[in-house]
Write a protein that holds these residues in place. Structure first.
Motif, PDB file in Angstrom:
ATOM      1  N   TRP A   1      38.611 106.133 114.734  1.00 39.93           N
ATOM      2  CA  TRP A   1      39.300 104.911 115.133  1.00 39.93           C
ATOM      3  C   TRP A   1      39.529 104.025 113.914  1.00 39.93           C
ATOM      4  O   TRP A   1      38.718 103.989 112.998  1.00 39.93           O
ATOM      5  CB  TRP A   1      38.487 104.153 116.183  1.00 39.93           C
ATOM      6  CG  TRP A   1      38.436 104.856 117.497  1.00 39.93           C
ATOM      7  CD1 TRP A   1      37.568 105.834 117.861  1.00 39.93           C
ATOM      8  CD2 TRP A   1      39.288 104.650 118.617  1.00 39.93           C
ATOM      9  NE1 TRP A   1      37.832 106.255 119.145  1.00 39.93           N
ATOM     10  CE2 TRP A   1      38.883 105.539 119.633  1.00 39.93           C
ATOM     11  CE3 TRP A   1      40.360 103.802 118.858  1.00 39.93           C
ATOM     12  CZ2 TRP A   1      39.515 105.602 120.874  1.00 39.93           C
ATOM     13  CZ3 TRP A   1      40.990 103.848 120.102  1.00 39.93           C
ATOM     14  CH2 TRP A   1      40.564 104.745 121.089  1.00 39.93           C
ATOM     15  N   VAL A   2      40.639 103.281 113.911  1.00 40.23           N
ATOM     16  CA  VAL A   2      41.003 102.382 112.821  1.00 40.23           C
ATOM     17  C   VAL A   2      40.902 100.948 113.345  1.00 40.23           C
ATOM     18  O   VAL A   2      41.481 100.615 114.389  1.00 40.23           O
ATOM     19  CB  VAL A   2      42.444 102.664 112.331  1.00 40.23           C
ATOM     20  CG1 VAL A   2      42.860 101.670 111.266  1.00 40.23           C
ATOM     21  CG2 VAL A   2      42.556 104.097 111.834  1.00 40.23           C
TER      22      VAL A   2
ATOM     23  N   ARG B   1      43.902 104.575 117.163  1.00 45.00           N
ATOM     24  CA  ARG B   1      43.887 105.796 116.345  1.00 45.00           C
ATOM     25  C   ARG B   1      45.048 106.695 116.731  1.00 45.00           C
ATOM     26  O   ARG B   1      45.540 106.654 117.854  1.00 45.00           O
ATOM     27  CB  ARG B   1      42.577 106.553 116.470  1.00 45.00           C
ATOM     28  CG  ARG B   1      42.383 107.214 117.805  1.00 45.00           C
ATOM     29  CD  ARG B   1      41.110 108.017 117.819  1.00 45.00           C
ATOM     30  NE  ARG B   1      40.898 108.581 119.137  1.00 45.00           N
ATOM     31  CZ  ARG B   1      39.802 109.189 119.498  1.00 45.00           C
ATOM     32  NH1 ARG B   1      38.806 109.309 118.661  1.00 45.00           N
ATOM     33  NH2 ARG B   1      39.678 109.668 120.705  1.00 45.00           N
TER      34      ARG B   1
ATOM     35  N   ALA C   1      34.591 104.033 113.778  1.00 42.33           N
ATOM     36  CA  ALA C   1      35.228 104.479 112.537  1.00 42.33           C
ATOM     37  C   ALA C   1      34.886 105.939 112.259  1.00 42.33           C
ATOM     38  O   ALA C   1      35.753 106.720 111.849  1.00 42.33           O
ATOM     39  CB  ALA C   1      34.818 103.593 111.377  1.00 42.33           C
TER      40      ALA C   1
ATOM     41  N   ASP D   1      46.887 104.638 110.116  1.00 45.74           N
ATOM     42  CA  ASP D   1      45.916 105.707 110.318  1.00 45.74           C
ATOM     43  C   ASP D   1      46.406 106.842 109.421  1.00 45.74           C
ATOM     44  O   ASP D   1      47.332 107.573 109.786  1.00 45.74           O
ATOM     45  CB  ASP D   1      45.861 106.133 111.783  1.00 45.74           C
ATOM     46  CG  ASP D   1      44.734 107.111 112.057  1.00 45.74           C
ATOM     47  OD1 ASP D   1      44.174 107.665 111.085  1.00 45.74           O
ATOM     48  OD2 ASP D   1      44.415 107.344 113.234  1.00 45.74           O
TER      49      ASP D   1
ATOM     50  N   TRP E   1      40.635  98.279 118.124  1.00 45.05           N
ATOM     51  CA  TRP E   1      40.696  99.562 117.428  1.00 45.05           C
ATOM     52  C   TRP E   1      41.815 100.416 118.002  1.00 45.05           C
ATOM     53  O   TRP E   1      42.151 100.302 119.173  1.00 45.05           O
ATOM     54  CB  TRP E   1      39.379 100.311 117.614  1.00 45.05           C
ATOM     55  CG  TRP E   1      38.177  99.619 117.110  1.00 45.05           C
ATOM     56  CD1 TRP E   1      37.494  98.597 117.740  1.00 45.05           C
ATOM     57  CD2 TRP E   1      37.489  99.848 115.896  1.00 45.05           C
ATOM     58  NE1 TRP E   1      36.438  98.207 116.973  1.00 45.05           N
ATOM     59  CE2 TRP E   1      36.398  98.954 115.840  1.00 45.05           C
ATOM     60  CE3 TRP E   1      37.685 100.737 114.844  1.00 45.05           C
ATOM     61  CZ2 TRP E   1      35.511  98.920 114.770  1.00 45.05           C
ATOM     62  CZ3 TRP E   1      36.795 100.708 113.777  1.00 45.05           C
ATOM     63  CH2 TRP E   1      35.725  99.813 113.747  1.00 45.05           C
TER      64      TRP E   1
END
Length: 108
Positions: A8-9, A105, A4, A27, A103
């Motif tokens: 990264w989401v 992004r 995070a 994002d 994850w």
């Protein structure tokens, strides 16, 4: 440094995205649809370049998602257009599994 903290989401727990399923996360302002195709994960921008509609929820044919509004198709692996009426590709994004979660992004 955590994922995070690296931008990264978190999409979901690894066991929550089964083959044939998808999830949409944001994002920032970018909607990202993450698909599980036979155990492989792919992430694309969830916006059809033909008319700006959502792609998530459209029918999936192999590695292609079809826009539910006008039938344009995009390759989930690359974002390339595979069938008009769209002509501009969509963004594809990295996906990773780490610490039992999925994850993605926007790395543009």
């Amino acid at each position: 440094m955590s994922l995070a903290a690296q931008g990264w989401v978190r999409v979901c727990a690894a066991g929550e995205l089964l083959p044939g399923e998808f999830r949409v996360v944001f994002d920032g302002d970018t909607p990202i649809a993450v698909y599980n195709i036979d155990g492989a994960l792919y992430a694309i921008e969830d916006v059809c370049t033909h008319d700006g509609g959502d792609l998530a929820g459209g029918e999936v044919f192999g590695f292609e998602v079809e826009c539910p509004r006008h039938g344009a198709r995009f390759d989930l692996r690359t974002g390339a257009v595979t069938r008009p009426p769209a002509y501009e590709p969509i963004a594809s994004f990295p996906v990773r599994e780490d610490a039992d979660a999925i994850w993605t992004r926007d790395d543009r």
